[in-house]
Scaffold this active site. Structure first.
Site: not given
Length: 353
Positions: A135, A251
């Site tokens: 991220e 995810e």
């Protein structure tokens, strides 16, 4: 709508189409719940730790490491022929409580490199792929390069990305080194902007010969009429392929807040979201793995972090709180079966994994 469920485990369905399938695992449940462990063994060919390999779990103090849970997971995978992903080596969240008071511009490079050498080095040759950097892109922070204004960026500068990947390659030459991110899945203007920023970052790294092998698309998606996944996501995956990058769905889960309260309707909507999303993603042969973020609904992060307005727990995963398969299992099977088969892996380092 999803077809009737096959008797074959999802890992078998996935393998027939050159894919790995698995879950993010909670180590406590893996230790304590026979039902949980049985389902993991039955269905998964790959797994990742939800939390056991993050900085906050591994680093109780600047000069101490806690490896009990991570060691348990790696040993579990090896004993049961389940590949393991490492998550993660560098992230702006879930840093230890001591980090802010300890890290500074003078020692941040050393903190990062020593952490990666210690953690990735401990499991060298035993990990399928590492989420090296997690991220790192956030266009809303306003930087021309699209990078997130993270502690690592502030303390080290943008070279922290290159530093992390090069250190990881030295520590574990065989693992696939991955950049992992979210909000790059749907057709919204913001996510289009973020996809473009991620691609620019990846191209900069590749131009500098930074060792990066794969991209993780987190895939926290939503069910409901306002969410579309299509050509832009497929083009993103194709762009990764053109850079010789594999892609992992890392995810996957489905936020059901926009669906009715009735369980049957919600489960049908969640199943359809899984099918539609994977129908897009699996068209490209460089997509090599699909992992859901959790095993059963009872432990999903969504009920706590993104609760429904009506107060009922979310039902975002493939198995319910009693480990019973839901319609989403058939939907994922259908997507695997109908996916375009990937070619045999090309010669090169990534084919060894």
């Amino acid at each position: 709508m999803p077809k009737a469920r096959s008797a074959a485990p999802l890992k078998t369905q996935a393998a027939a189409h050159h894919l790995l399938f698995g879950f993010a695992l909670n180590v406590r449940q893996l230790r304590e719940s026979e039902s949980y462990r049985r389902l993991v063994l039955e269905q998964s060919s790959i797994a990742v730790a939800e939390n056991a390999m993050k900085w906050s779990a591994l680093r109780p103090a600047p000069d101490q490491y806690f490896f009990d849970d991570a060691d348990f997971l790696v040993q579990f995978g090896e004993q049961n022929r389940i590949k393991l992903r490492g998550h993660n080596l560098c992230w702006h969240e879930q840093l230890p409580k001591w980090f802010d008071a300890t890290a500074n511009g003078a020692n941040a490079r050393t903190l990062l490199t020593e952490h990666i050498r210690t953690v990735a080095g401990r499991y060298a040759g035993r990990i399928h792929s590492w989420d090296v950097v997690n991220e790192a892109v956030e266009p809303r922070d306003g930087r021309p390069d699209g990078l997130r204004n993270s502690p690592w960026l502030r303390l080290i500068g943008e070279t922290y990305l290159e530093l992390a990947f090069r250190t990881a390659r030295q520590a574990d030459p065989t693992a696939l080194l991955t950049y992992n991110d979210y909000d790059i899945e749907d057709e919204s203007p913001y996510q289009a902007e973020k996809r473009a920023a991620v691609l620019r970052m990846l191209r900069r790294l590749k131009q500098r010969n930074v060792p990066i092998d794969a991209v993780g698309i987190q895939s926290h998606i939503s069910a409901g009429t306002g969410h579309r996944y299509g050509a832009s996501l497929q083009q993103f995956i194709l762009s990764c392929r053109e850079m010789d990058l594999e892609v992992f769905v890392t995810e996957l889960d489905v936020d059901d807040r926009e669906l009715p309260k009735q369980v049957a309707e919600r489960d049908a909507g969640v199943a359809e979201a899984y099918r539609q999303y994977l129908d897009v993603v699996l068209r490209e042969p460089n997509v090599r793995a699909v992992l859901t973020w959790g095993v059963d609904d009872a432990q999903s992060w969504l009920s706590g972090k993104r609760p429904r307005a009506d107060g009922v727990p979310q039902r975002p995963l493939l198995w319910d709180a009693q480990f019973r398969p839901k319609k989403a299992v058939s939907a994922v099977e259908q997507a695997f079966v109908e996916a375009r088969p990937a070619p045999a892996p090309a010669a090169g380092r990534s084919s060894r994994r």
